[in-house]
Motif scaffolding. Structure first.
Motif, PDB file in Angstrom:
ATOM      1  N   UNK A  86       2.373 -59.814 -37.839  1.00  0.00           N
ATOM      2  CA  UNK A  86       1.936 -60.878 -36.933  1.00  0.00           C
ATOM      3  C   UNK A  86       2.578 -60.689 -35.568  1.00  0.00           C
ATOM      4  N   UNK A  87       1.792 -60.902 -34.515  1.00  0.00           N
ATOM      5  CA  UNK A  87       2.318 -60.875 -33.151  1.00  0.00           C
ATOM      6  C   UNK A  87       1.763 -62.077 -32.397  1.00  0.00           C
ATOM      7  N   UNK A  88       2.429 -62.414 -31.280  1.00  0.00           N
ATOM      8  CA  UNK A  88       1.995 -63.531 -30.442  1.00  0.00           C
ATOM      9  C   UNK A  88       1.488 -62.971 -29.109  1.00  0.00           C
TER      10      UNK A  88
ATOM     11  N   UNK B  44      -2.090 -60.122 -37.804  1.00  0.00           N
ATOM     12  CA  UNK B  44      -2.519 -61.424 -37.313  1.00  0.00           C
ATOM     13  C   UNK B  44      -2.050 -61.608 -35.873  1.00  0.00           C
ATOM     14  N   UNK B  45      -2.973 -61.947 -34.992  1.00  0.00           N
ATOM     15  CA  UNK B  45      -2.647 -62.193 -33.590  1.00  0.00           C
ATOM     16  C   UNK B  45      -2.732 -63.700 -33.333  1.00  0.00           C
ATOM     17  N   UNK B  46      -1.601 -64.286 -33.021  1.00  0.00           N
ATOM     18  CA  UNK B  46      -1.569 -65.696 -32.653  1.00  0.00           C
ATOM     19  C   UNK B  46      -1.720 -65.790 -31.128  1.00  0.00           C
ATOM     20  N   UNK B  47      -2.789 -66.386 -30.686  1.00  0.00           N
ATOM     21  CA  UNK B  47      -3.047 -66.499 -29.251  1.00  0.00           C
ATOM     22  C   UNK B  47      -2.341 -67.747 -28.722  1.00  0.00           C
ATOM     23  N   UNK B  48      -1.528 -67.538 -27.689  1.00  0.00           N
ATOM     24  CA  UNK B  48      -0.746 -68.624 -27.102  1.00  0.00           C
ATOM     25  C   UNK B  48      -1.411 -69.050 -25.794  1.00  0.00           C
ATOM     26  N   UNK B  49      -1.800 -70.303 -25.713  1.00  0.00           N
ATOM     27  CA  UNK B  49      -2.438 -70.818 -24.497  1.00  0.00           C
ATOM     28  C   UNK B  49      -1.386 -70.999 -23.409  1.00  0.00           C
TER      29      UNK B  49
END
Length: 421
Positions: free
Chosen positions: A29-31, A58-63
C-alpha cells in the motif's frame, strides 16, 4: 578447520543473505497526494491506482489543495508519491523525481462582458481568481502577475478549481486562471458556456520569459473540442511541466511500477506530446531517483518478462548479494564431503600418535612397572576406540587401530612373560 566451524560459517552467510534481502518484497500500500477531487491530478491519481492494483498494490489517494500541499506532505513523509506542478521549488527536501509526466497549460478564462485585454500587462481593476491556498496555480499566478507588475492593480481572489469556475460563470469574477490538464473535469462547464471565453493571450513568448520553468506550446484548433470548435484557431499558450515525485526511500519495486504506469498513462499522443515522449527526464529540475532514471533511459530489462515485478525491479541488487554467496557456498558444499571424511578419519588417527609413542618406548629397556603403565595406556585407548560412535563406512579405521593396539599389547606381554590380556 572443524566441520562445525564450516557449517557455522555457511549458516552465517545464509543468515546475512536473508538479512540483506529482507526488504525485497515491496509494501502492498502507498499513499498518493493528488489535488482536489474535481481536479485533473485526482483523475490522474485514479489511473495510477487502477494500474498498480494489477500487482496487488493499493493506492490510497489523498485529497489536497494542490502542488504546494503535496510537497509539504511528501517532505514530512505523510505520503509516498504525488504530482508536483512545474516551478514549485523542492530543493533540499528528502524527495526525488520519478520523471516529468505532463504538460500543463496556463488557461485564462474570462467573462465575455468584461472586455479583458489579451495582453495581461494591461489588466487593471479586474476580479481575478488566482487559485486556492496550497495550490500550484496560486504560486504560478502570483509569480506571473507580480512579474508583469499588475498584482496590485487588480482584485485577487483565493478561489481555484471548481469554485473559481462557478464564480466566473455566475459573473462574480472577470478572470479565472487555471494551471491544469486541458481535460480537467471542472473546466468542461467553462468550455461549454456562452458567457465565458478561453482567452488567447498575446505576447506568450515574452510572458514565458518572465515566468521561470515555463515554455510556450500550441493548442491546435479543435484540440479541446470539435463541437463546438475549441479553440477556434491554433492558440499559443504558456505551459509548465508537472513531475511525478516520491519520498527518497520509496521501495525500488514501487518506483519501477510507478514509472511503468506513467508510461502507460502519459505516453500516448496528446495535445502537447508525441507518442512515448512522456515520462521523461527533461526539465525535472530536482534530484531524480536512480532506479527511475535507469528505467527511463534504458527501458525494461528482459527480467521483467519472466520474474515477479518486485524481483525484476531489483535484480541487480539481488545479484550483488547472491553472486558472492554462490561463489562461496557452492565450493563450500563441494568441500564438505571431503572435510567430513577427513573429520571422521581424524577421530581415529589422532590416537595413532600415542600408540606410536608407546611402540617407541618399547625399544628402551623398561622395568615391569613401566611396562604395565604402557599397557594401561593402551587399554584406555582401546576403550575409547571401542565406544567411539562412527558411521559404518568409517568403522574399519577403528577396527584397524584396535588390531594395532592388540599387537603392541602382545609385545608388552612377551616382555612381562605373561599372556596378553
Amino acid at each position: 578447520m572443524r566441520l562445525s566451524s564450516v557449517i557455522l560459517a555457511i549458516g552465517l552467510l545464509l543468515a546475512l543473505a536473508a538479512y540483506l534481502l529482507r526488504d525485497l518484497p515491496p509494501p502492498d500500500q502507498i499513499r498518493f497526494a493528488a489535488g482536489g477531487r474535481d481536479g485533473g491530478y485526482w483523475n490522474i491519481a485514479e489511473q495510477y491506482q487502477e494500474i498498480l492494483a494489477r500487482d496487488g498494490i493499493t493506492v490510497e489517494i489523498v485529497e489536497t489543495a494542490g502542488s504546494v500541499e503535496n510537497l509539504g506532505l511528501l517532505a514530512t513523509d505523510d505520503v509516498d508519491v504525488g504530482l508536483l506542478q512545474g516551478g514549485i521549488p523542492a530543493e533540499g527536501l528528502p524527495i526525488n523525481a520519478l520523471g516529468t509526466v505532463l504538460v500543463e497549460p496556463i488557461l485564462v478564462f474570462v467573462n465575455k462582458n468584461s472586455s479583458v485585454p489579451a495582453n495581461p500587462s494591461l489588466w487593471d481593476g479586474l476580479r481575478i481568481a488566482r487559485g486556492g491556498a496550497g495550490s500550484g496555480t496560486r504560486v504560478a499566478v502570483d509569480e506571473l502577475l507580480t512579474r508583469l507588475g499588475v498584482a496590485d492593480r487588480n482584485e485577487l481572489s483565493d478561489l481555484g478549481g471548481e469554485a473559481a469556475g462557478t464564480a466566473l460563470l455566475a459573473g462574480a469574477l472577470d478572470v479565472a486562471i487555471f494551471v491544469a490538464p486541458v481535460g480537467a473535469e471542472y473546466l468542461k462547464p467553462l468550455y461549454a458556456s456562452e458567457t465565458v471565453d478561453l482567452l488567447r493571450l498575446s505576447h506568450t513568448d515574452a510572458i514565458s520569459l518572465r515566468l521561470p520553468f515555463s515554455r510556450v506550446a500550441t493548442i491546435p484548433s479543435g484540440a479541446i473540442s470539435l463541437g463546438p470548435v475549441i479553440p477556434r484557431a491554433a492558440m499559443p499558450t504558456v505551459t509548465l511541466l508537472a513531475r511525478l515525485v516520491a519520498v527518497e526511500d520509496l521501495h525500488p519495486a514501487i518506483v519501477d511500477r510507478l514509472v511503468l504506469a506513467a508510461r502507460e498513462i502519459h505516453g500516448e499522443n496528446g495535445i502537447f506530446a508525441q507518442q512515448g515522449q512522456f515520462p521523461t527526464t527533461e526539465a525535472v529540475d530536482m534530484p531524480i531517483d536512480a532506479g527511475a532514471l535507469k528505467l527511463l533511459i534504458e527501458g525494461q530489462s528482459a527480467f521483467h518478462d519472466w520474474l515477479p515485478y518486485w524481483i525484476a525491479a531489483q535484480i541487480r541488487r539481488v545479484l550483488l548479494i547472491l553472486l558472492p554467496l554462490i561463489f562461496l557456498v557452492i565450493p563450500a558444499f563441494q568441500v564438505l564431503p571431503v572435510l567430513y571424511r577427513w573429520t571422521m578419519h581424524r577421530r581415529v588417527w589422532r590416537h595413532y600418535a600415542e600408540i606410536r609413542k608407546i611402540e617407541l618406548d618399547l625399544t628402551e629397556e623398561l622395568d615391569a612397572e613401566a611396562l604395565r603403565g604402557l599397557e594401561k595406556r593402551l587399554a584406555r585407548i582401546d576403550r575409547q576406540l571401542a565406544t567411539m560412535r562412527l558411521p559404518p563406512p568409517f568403522r574399519s579405521g577403528a577396527y584397524d587401530a584396535r588390531l594395532h593396539i592388540e599387537l603392541v599389547r602382545r609385545r608388552i606381554s612377551e616382555f612381562l612373560g605373561t599372556d596378553a590380556v
